[in-house]
Design a protein around this motif. Structure first.
Motif, PDB file in Angstrom:
ATOM      1  N   ALA A  26      14.299   2.392  98.928  1.00 50.21           N
ATOM      2  CA  ALA A  26      13.612   3.167  99.967  1.00 50.21           C
ATOM      3  C   ALA A  26      14.239   4.539 100.171  1.00 50.21           C
ATOM      4  N   CYS A  27      15.453   4.730  99.652  1.00 50.07           N
ATOM      5  CA  CYS A  27      16.145   6.020  99.800  1.00 50.07           C
ATOM      6  C   CYS A  27      15.927   6.941  98.607  1.00 50.07           C
ATOM      7  N   LEU A  28      15.049   6.539  97.692  1.00 45.06           N
ATOM      8  CA  LEU A  28      14.740   7.364  96.516  1.00 45.06           C
ATOM      9  C   LEU A  28      13.337   7.948  96.673  1.00 45.06           C
ATOM     10  N   ALA A  29      13.252   9.259  96.864  1.00 45.70           N
ATOM     11  CA  ALA A  29      11.961   9.916  97.062  1.00 45.70           C
ATOM     12  C   ALA A  29      11.628  10.786  95.849  1.00 45.70           C
ATOM     13  N   PRO A  30      10.484  10.540  95.196  1.00 49.53           N
ATOM     14  CA  PRO A  30      10.125  11.364  94.050  1.00 49.53           C
ATOM     15  C   PRO A  30       9.806  12.788  94.481  1.00 49.53           C
ATOM     16  N   LEU A  31      10.262  13.771  93.707  1.00 43.99           N
ATOM     17  CA  LEU A  31      10.018  15.174  94.054  1.00 43.99           C
ATOM     18  C   LEU A  31       9.114  15.867  93.044  1.00 43.99           C
ATOM     19  N   THR A  32       9.463  15.794  91.759  1.00 40.35           N
ATOM     20  CA  THR A  32       8.677  16.491  90.737  1.00 40.35           C
ATOM     21  C   THR A  32       9.021  15.904  89.374  1.00 40.35           C
ATOM     22  N   PHE A  33       8.456  16.487  88.323  1.00 35.43           N
ATOM     23  CA  PHE A  33       8.723  16.038  86.959  1.00 35.43           C
ATOM     24  C   PHE A  33       9.269  17.174  86.123  1.00 35.43           C
ATOM     25  N   ALA A  34      10.165  16.843  85.206  1.00 34.14           N
ATOM     26  CA  ALA A  34      10.497  17.749  84.114  1.00 34.14           C
ATOM     27  C   ALA A  34       9.752  17.276  82.877  1.00 34.14           C
ATOM     28  N   SER A  35       9.332  18.226  82.051  1.00 39.68           N
ATOM     29  CA  SER A  35       8.677  17.897  80.791  1.00 39.68           C
ATOM     30  C   SER A  35       9.149  18.903  79.766  1.00 39.68           C
ATOM     31  N   HIS A  36       9.819  18.425  78.743  1.00 40.37           N
ATOM     32  CA  HIS A  36      10.348  19.353  77.743  1.00 40.37           C
ATOM     33  C   HIS A  36      10.090  18.826  76.337  1.00 40.37           C
ATOM     34  N   ALA A  37       9.510  19.681  75.493  1.00 41.01           N
ATOM     35  CA  ALA A  37       9.231  19.300  74.105  1.00 41.01           C
ATOM     36  C   ALA A  37      10.406  19.716  73.233  1.00 41.01           C
ATOM     37  N   TYR A  38      11.220  18.745  72.861  1.00 39.07           N
ATOM     38  CA  TYR A  38      12.243  18.984  71.854  1.00 39.07           C
ATOM     39  C   TYR A  38      11.573  18.935  70.491  1.00 39.07           C
ATOM     40  N   GLU A  39      12.330  19.295  69.455  1.00 39.33           N
ATOM     41  CA  GLU A  39      11.795  19.282  68.084  1.00 39.33           C
ATOM     42  C   GLU A  39      11.188  17.921  67.733  1.00 39.33           C
ATOM     43  N   SER A  40      11.903  16.852  68.021  1.00 39.49           N
ATOM     44  CA  SER A  40      11.477  15.549  67.513  1.00 39.49           C
ATOM     45  C   SER A  40      11.011  14.580  68.594  1.00 39.49           C
ATOM     46  N   PHE A  41      11.165  14.959  69.876  1.00 41.53           N
ATOM     47  CA  PHE A  41      10.635  14.074  70.909  1.00 41.53           C
ATOM     48  C   PHE A  41      10.256  14.886  72.130  1.00 41.53           C
ATOM     49  N   HIS A  42       9.434  14.251  72.938  1.00 38.41           N
ATOM     50  CA  HIS A  42       8.993  14.861  74.196  1.00 38.41           C
ATOM     51  C   HIS A  42       9.675  14.105  75.320  1.00 38.41           C
ATOM     52  N   LEU A  43      10.433  14.840  76.130  1.00 42.12           N
ATOM     53  CA  LEU A  43      11.155  14.233  77.246  1.00 42.12           C
ATOM     54  C   LEU A  43      10.335  14.393  78.519  1.00 42.12           C
ATOM     55  N   LEU A  44      10.005  13.293  79.144  1.00 43.77           N
ATOM     56  CA  LEU A  44       9.323  13.318  80.444  1.00 43.77           C
ATOM     57  C   LEU A  44      10.271  12.684  81.458  1.00 43.77           C
ATOM     58  N   MET A  45      10.594  13.450  82.518  1.00 38.81           N
ATOM     59  CA  MET A  45      11.658  13.015  83.417  1.00 38.81           C
ATOM     60  C   MET A  45      11.316  13.295  84.883  1.00 38.81           C
ATOM     61  N   PRO A  46      10.953  12.260  85.645  1.00 38.40           N
ATOM     62  CA  PRO A  46      10.797  12.456  87.083  1.00 38.40           C
ATOM     63  C   PRO A  46      12.155  12.751  87.730  1.00 38.40           C
ATOM     64  N   LEU A  47      12.112  13.618  88.752  1.00 39.25           N
ATOM     65  CA  LEU A  47      13.308  13.890  89.554  1.00 39.25           C
ATOM     66  C   LEU A  47      13.103  13.313  90.946  1.00 39.25           C
ATOM     67  N   TYR A  48      14.036  12.479  91.371  1.00 38.13           N
ATOM     68  CA  TYR A  48      14.041  11.919  92.724  1.00 38.13           C
ATOM     69  C   TYR A  48      15.072  12.658  93.562  1.00 38.13           C
ATOM     70  N   VAL A  49      14.927  12.530  94.876  1.00 39.30           N
ATOM     71  CA  VAL A  49      15.935  13.050  95.799  1.00 39.30           C
ATOM     72  C   VAL A  49      16.475  11.864  96.588  1.00 39.30           C
ATOM     73  N   CYS A  50      17.792  11.838  96.789  1.00 37.58           N
ATOM     74  CA  CYS A  50      18.432  10.744  97.517  1.00 37.58           C
ATOM     75  C   CYS A  50      19.488  11.315  98.449  1.00 37.58           C
ATOM     76  N   ARG A  51      19.393  10.998  99.734  1.00 41.09           N
ATOM     77  CA  ARG A  51      20.350  11.505 100.721  1.00 41.09           C
ATOM     78  C   ARG A  51      21.220  10.406 101.301  1.00 41.09           C
ATOM     79  N   ARG A  52      20.942   9.155 100.962  1.00 35.61           N
ATOM     80  CA  ARG A  52      21.717   8.025 101.522  1.00 35.61           C
ATOM     81  C   ARG A  52      22.089   7.051 100.442  1.00 35.61           C
TER      82      ARG A  52
END
Ligand code: 9L3
Ligand code: MG
Length: 154
Positions: free
Chosen positions: A85-111
């Motif tokens: 319950a202390c993990l709140a989603p904020l946004t996503f990172a998306s980066h195309a490397y040469e051989s793979f595509h990285l998709l990474m949600p970023l959460y915010v946690c204060r507790r």
């Protein structure tokens, strides 16, 4: 025509070639302390992107939800216990490397419970939001900074 025969799978592209990339699912978190500072962890020597400063996290194992990954990774890497319950989603990172595509949600946690400690030898820094941009970061992490500064202030 032989309609029952399934289409053969396309051949896999040679490594490094243009074409379909593998999708790598990773999840990261901005831990925010009582002073509004954010934790960065330095990737250790020997790992990919060694020396760069990242938001803590790691690969989402098959069948895991991102929140479960973070709870596991934060216990392993930093020795803290986080409630979902202390993990709140904020946004996503998306980066195309040469051989793979990285998709990474970023959460915010204060507790969390326990004191943040380096469990894997990684250097750790608590950083004011306005100072985050001064750290060398993996290419996926840097585009996350504006959303974080919008949320937390400078
Ligand atoms: N990665 C990038 N930024 C982050 C994290 C946690 C991870 N904040 C990238 C680095 C690797 C991949 O995701 O290419 C997998 O991470 P790890 O399992 O090597 O930590
Ligand atoms: Mg990791």
């Amino acid at each position: 025509t032989d309609r029952g025969t399934p289409d053969p799978l396309p051949p896999a592209p040679p490594a490094g070639a243009a074409g379909p990339r593998r999708l790598l699912l990773v999840v990261a978190v901005a831990l925010v302390d009582a002073d509004g500072r954010v934790l960065l962890a330095q990737r250790p020597p020997g790992k990919t992107l060694a020396g760069l400063w990242e938001f803590p996290g790691g690969k989402i194992e098959p069948g895991e939800r991102p929140e479960e990954t973070l709870i596991r990774e934060l216990a392993e890497e930093l020795g803290i216990a986080v409630k979902e319950a202390c993990l709140a989603p904020l946004t996503f990172a998306s980066h195309a490397y040469e051989s793979f595509h990285l998709l990474m949600p970023l959460y915010v946690c204060r507790r969390w419970e326990g004191a943040v400690q380096s469990r894997e030898g990684q250097a750790l820094r608590w950083v004011r939001p306005r100072d985050l941009a001064g750290f060398p970061m993996p290419p996926a992490d840097r585009p996350l900074l504006p959303a974080l500064v919008d949320l937390l202030g400078p």
